[in-house]
Design a protein around this motif. Structure first.
Motif, PDB file in Angstrom:
ATOM      1  N   UNK A   1       0.839  -1.189   0.000  1.00  0.00           N
ATOM      2  CA  UNK A   1       0.000   0.000   0.000  1.00  0.00           C
ATOM      3  C   UNK A   1       0.875   1.240   0.000  1.00  0.00           C
ATOM      4  N   UNK A   2       0.529   2.210  -0.824  1.00  0.00           N
ATOM      5  CA  UNK A   2       1.266   3.475  -0.854  1.00  0.00           C
ATOM      6  C   UNK A   2       0.289   4.632  -0.902  1.00  0.00           C
ATOM      7  N   UNK A   3       0.703   5.758  -0.345  1.00  0.00           N
ATOM      8  CA  UNK A   3      -0.100   6.978  -0.350  1.00  0.00           C
ATOM      9  C   UNK A   3       0.736   8.101  -0.942  1.00  0.00           C
ATOM     10  N   UNK A   4       0.234   8.695  -2.016  1.00  0.00           N
ATOM     11  CA  UNK A   4       0.858   9.873  -2.612  1.00  0.00           C
ATOM     12  C   UNK A   4       0.167  11.102  -2.042  1.00  0.00           C
ATOM     13  N   UNK A   5       0.956  11.990  -1.430  1.00  0.00           N
ATOM     14  CA  UNK A   5       0.377  13.168  -0.790  1.00  0.00           C
ATOM     15  C   UNK A   5       1.033  14.438  -1.297  1.00  0.00           C
ATOM     16  N   UNK A   6       0.327  15.536  -1.116  1.00  0.00           N
ATOM     17  CA  UNK A   6       0.836  16.862  -1.439  1.00  0.00           C
ATOM     18  C   UNK A   6       0.905  17.643  -0.137  1.00  0.00           C
ATOM     19  N   UNK A   7       2.089  18.146   0.204  1.00  0.00           N
ATOM     20  CA  UNK A   7       2.328  18.725   1.534  1.00  0.00           C
ATOM     21  C   UNK A   7       2.609  20.223   1.447  1.00  0.00           C
TER      22      UNK A   7
END
Length: 518
Positions: free
Chosen positions: A220-226
């Motif tokens: 499982x991976x999560x791509x986020x914008x910070x």
């Protein structure tokens, strides 16, 4: 402003330490002394921390603006605004072999980031993002050294094996205006109390970072914008897999407003399984909240290798790709308003002998820098699952000597477990490395020795690392096929291998302990 250039003077330390840092443990890292040389005044000055003279540094490079400099000494980051100014220390927590700031430890350098550097400049050079990797709970490996002294010595370094403590990692952003204001970027809520890797960090704007977080099981991976001013990260895309996720180092391509981005995702193609293709993801407000729109721009039983750029003016996406059943790598483009119609930009070039390219798009998207890296005569290899042994990439190696000088035929195979042929072939080795992949090798050998121009009594096998693992199994299970064999640094027990790779293919050892044995 005067021009300056680095000269790197490698300082060989005493034998054991030099061997450890440059060759044996860290694949990309080294220790060196650095001089700054002014090409006009011929002035030479050493690059040293304020408190130390004649130092040996772990890393040094220019920044992205003017004469900015960054270097790392004793696991701490130092910064200079220009070559004449004094440097100041941005971090102070660094400890040899324990806390790493801005550079990778063994696991992150070798298996996660695949680079020594664990820091990233903002586009204007006003901020620096960096990882702090904490190995305080990671068991140590002892590397023995038998030269340079009467008795053997050893160098310890943190090396997590299957099921053992992994390093913990945090991501910070520090301002470079003199205040050294530092903000930590928070992981997703689902990872807050669990182990994870950070596999990709990329600046999208001056104030926003894109980060990919992957759970320890790597399914499982999560791509986020910070937001680097608040440290808050917004979840943009989640990927899951019943087996493992590949391509987790891939950098997404964002639009200027950050509402649209492009990634590759597995897409089913008939009965042939899943293949990685370009997907455009848009986040738009419908008045009730955020609505996510997902569009697949390519499809077929072939793979997109890398998304290079998106030109918002012309709505064109540029990417590198294979074709079905091909070992080539060509540059393509397609329109987001007319997807599924791709145009090959390099297939009909005057250099028809080149069929394997790397490409870098210019800032105006009107020019591209092409690097021809091969033709159809020279295969290359990758000694790990997910690699590609047969491609049009050029290489000169020991194989070339054997073929050109000793009347030897060298054969390579991309069987089950290899990359760029879809998820079905890639995942065939899940929890069974050394089974179906060995069967494929043996099947090809049995076919080849029936050819009239091959002497079936003079067949050998060679492999290194994972290839050494396969070579050993082939020699043990089918010794009658081979006259000789070489296994260089073979994996003999996956429980002794690094955690990130071994757990990726076999699972966490608490549940899958019996599958780790060779």
């Amino acid at each position: 402003m005067s021009s300056t250039v680095f000269f790197i003077l490698y300082r060989l330390l005493e034998t054991c330490t030099s061997f450890f840092f440059y060759f044996s443990v860290f694949l990309h890292s080294f220790l060196a002394s650095y001089l700054i040389y002014n090409l006009y005044t011929r002035e030479v000055r050493e690059l040293n921390p304020p408190e130390v003279s004649d130092s040996v540094l772990q890393f040094a490079s220019w920044g992205v603006h003017g004469q900015q400099l960054i270097y790392i000494f004793e696991n701490n980051i130092y910064y200079q605004t220009d070559v004449q100014s004094s440097s100041w220390r941005l971090t102070s927590s660094g400890q040899e072999g324990i806390i790493f700031n801005g550079i990778a430890d063994w696991l992150y350098e070798e298996e996660v980031l695949h680079t020594q550097a664990a820091h990233w400049w903002s586009p204007d050079g006003s901020r620096l993002a960096y990882l702090t990797i904490n190995d305080s709970l990671v068991p140590n490996m002892l590397l023995p050294c038998y030269t340079g002294s009467l008795y053997p010595r050893g160098k310890e370094y943190p090396y997590p094996k299957m099921g053992q403590n992994n390093p913990s990692v945090r991501l910070y952003v520090v301002t470079l205006d003199g205040s050294s204001l530092t903000t930590e970027l928070k992981p997703p809520d689902s990872f807050e109390k669990s182990e994870y890797y950070m596999t990709m960090v990329k600046w999208v704007t001056q104030e926003r970072l894109s980060v990919r977080w992957v759970n320890r099981a790597q399914n499982m991976s999560i791509l986020s914008l910070c937001d680097v001013t608040t440290g808050d990260c917004t979840k943009k895309h989640v990927m899951t897999s019943e087996k493992w996720l590949d391509r987790q180092n891939e950098e997404p391509i964002f639009s200027k407003d950050c509402l649209t981005f492009f990634v590759t995702m597995p897409l089913k193609h008939g009965g042939r399984g899943m293949f990685n293709h370009i997907t455009m993801i848009s986040n738009q407000s419908d008045g009730q909240g955020q609505e996510v729109n997902l569009h697949h721009l390519t499809s077929g039983s072939w793979e997109v290798i890398q998304i290079l750029a998106y030109d918002e003016t012309t709505h064109l996406v540029y990417f590198l790709s294979t074709e079905e059943g091909s070992t080539q790598r060509q540059l393509y483009r397609l329109s987001t308003v007319d997807p599924f119609h791709k145009e090959c930009l390099t297939c009909s070039l005057f250099r028809s002998e080149c069929t394997y390219y790397d490409a870098v798009l210019g800032p105006d998207y009107q020019h591209v820098l092409l690097k021809c890296r091969g033709n159809t005569s020279w295969p290359t290899h990758d000694s790990a699952p997910g690699g590609q042994a047969v491609s049009d990439r050029f290489s000169l190696s020991w194989d070339s000597v054997l073929v050109s000088s000793d009347n030897i035929i060298v054969a390579r195979l991309d069987g089950r477990g290899s990359g760029f042929q879809g998820q079905r072939i890639l995942h065939e080795v899940h929890q069974r490395l050394g089974t179906v992949d060995v069967q494929d090798q043996i099947t090809v050998i049995e076919h080849l020795i029936r050819l009239p121009y091959i002497d079936g009594n003079k067949v050998g096998v060679y492999g290194k690392g994972y290839g050494g693992f396969l070579s050993s199994l082939m020699l043990l299970s089918h010794s009658s096929l081979f006259e000789c064999g070489i296994a260089v640094a073979p994996i003999t027990n996956w429980r002794l291998y690094g955690s990130a790779v071994a757990e990726k293919y076999f699972g966490y050892p608490v549940k899958e302990d019996h599958k780790h044995q060779v």
